[in-house]
Design a protein around this motif. Structure first.
Motif, PDB file in Angstrom:
ATOM      1  N   GLY A   1       0.639  -1.124   0.074  1.00 51.09           N
ATOM      2  CA  GLY A   1       0.019  -0.024  -0.058  1.00 51.09           C
ATOM      3  C   GLY A   1       0.876   1.368   0.066  1.00 51.09           C
ATOM      4  O   GLY A   1       0.335   2.437   0.133  1.00 51.09           O
ATOM      5  N   LEU A   2       1.983   1.173  -0.221  1.00 55.86           N
ATOM      6  CA  LEU A   2       3.110   2.127  -0.132  1.00 55.86           C
ATOM      7  C   LEU A   2       3.414   2.492  -1.469  1.00 55.86           C
ATOM      8  O   LEU A   2       3.457   1.787  -2.503  1.00 55.86           O
ATOM      9  CB  LEU A   2       4.336   2.077   0.593  1.00 55.86           C
ATOM     10  N   SER A   3       3.409   3.859  -1.880  1.00 53.95           N
ATOM     11  CA  SER A   3       4.138   4.425  -3.168  1.00 53.95           C
ATOM     12  C   SER A   3       5.565   4.044  -3.367  1.00 53.95           C
ATOM     13  O   SER A   3       6.212   3.901  -2.018  1.00 53.95           O
ATOM     14  CB  SER A   3       3.746   5.821  -3.411  1.00 53.95           C
ATOM     15  N   ASP A   4       5.866   4.094  -4.507  1.00 53.16           N
ATOM     16  CA  ASP A   4       7.307   3.860  -4.669  1.00 53.16           C
ATOM     17  C   ASP A   4       8.426   4.840  -3.692  1.00 53.16           C
ATOM     18  O   ASP A   4       9.299   4.494  -3.137  1.00 53.16           O
ATOM     19  CB  ASP A   4       7.926   4.004  -6.131  1.00 53.16           C
TER      20      ASP A   4
ATOM     21  N   PHE B   1      11.059   4.565   3.611  1.00 51.31           N
ATOM     22  CA  PHE B   1      10.900   3.524   4.907  1.00 51.31           C
ATOM     23  C   PHE B   1      12.132   2.634   4.742  1.00 51.31           C
ATOM     24  O   PHE B   1      12.821   2.410   5.618  1.00 51.31           O
ATOM     25  CB  PHE B   1       9.688   2.678   4.673  1.00 51.31           C
ATOM     26  N   HIS B   2      12.664   2.200   3.405  1.00 49.49           N
ATOM     27  CA  HIS B   2      13.832   1.494   3.566  1.00 49.49           C
ATOM     28  C   HIS B   2      15.160   2.194   3.876  1.00 49.49           C
ATOM     29  O   HIS B   2      16.142   1.576   4.390  1.00 49.49           O
ATOM     30  CB  HIS B   2      13.963   1.376   1.724  1.00 49.49           C
TER      31      HIS B   2
ATOM     32  N   SER C   1      18.749   1.121  10.588  1.00 46.55           N
ATOM     33  CA  SER C   1      18.199   0.453  11.972  1.00 46.55           C
ATOM     34  C   SER C   1      18.425  -0.952  11.987  1.00 46.55           C
ATOM     35  O   SER C   1      18.896  -1.374  13.136  1.00 46.55           O
ATOM     36  CB  SER C   1      16.816   0.741  12.200  1.00 46.55           C
ATOM     37  N   MET C   2      18.322  -1.718  11.189  1.00 49.64           N
ATOM     38  CA  MET C   2      18.582  -3.056  11.025  1.00 49.64           C
ATOM     39  C   MET C   2      20.157  -3.598  11.287  1.00 49.64           C
ATOM     40  O   MET C   2      20.360  -4.320  12.051  1.00 49.64           O
ATOM     41  CB  MET C   2      18.200  -3.881   9.937  1.00 49.64           C
TER      42      MET C   2
END
Length: 47
Positions: A9-12, A18-19, A25-26
């Protein structure tokens, strides 16, 4: 051009944003976990 949406549901653009937050963080979390395991092994060697 209309925004395309994928299964999340996210746009590109939203997915890229987000990435860009998620990956550092990861890596930080994995670094913390590895350090905790190394310190635990030094204190209580099991092998």
């Amino acid at each position: 051009m209309a925004d395309r949406y994928n299964l999340t549901g996210l746009s590109d653009e939203e997915a890229k944003e987000f990435h860009s937050i998620f990956m550092p963080s990861m890596y930080g979390w994995f670094t913390l976990v590895v350090m905790a395991h190394v310190l635990t092994h030094l204190r209580f060697p099991w092998i």
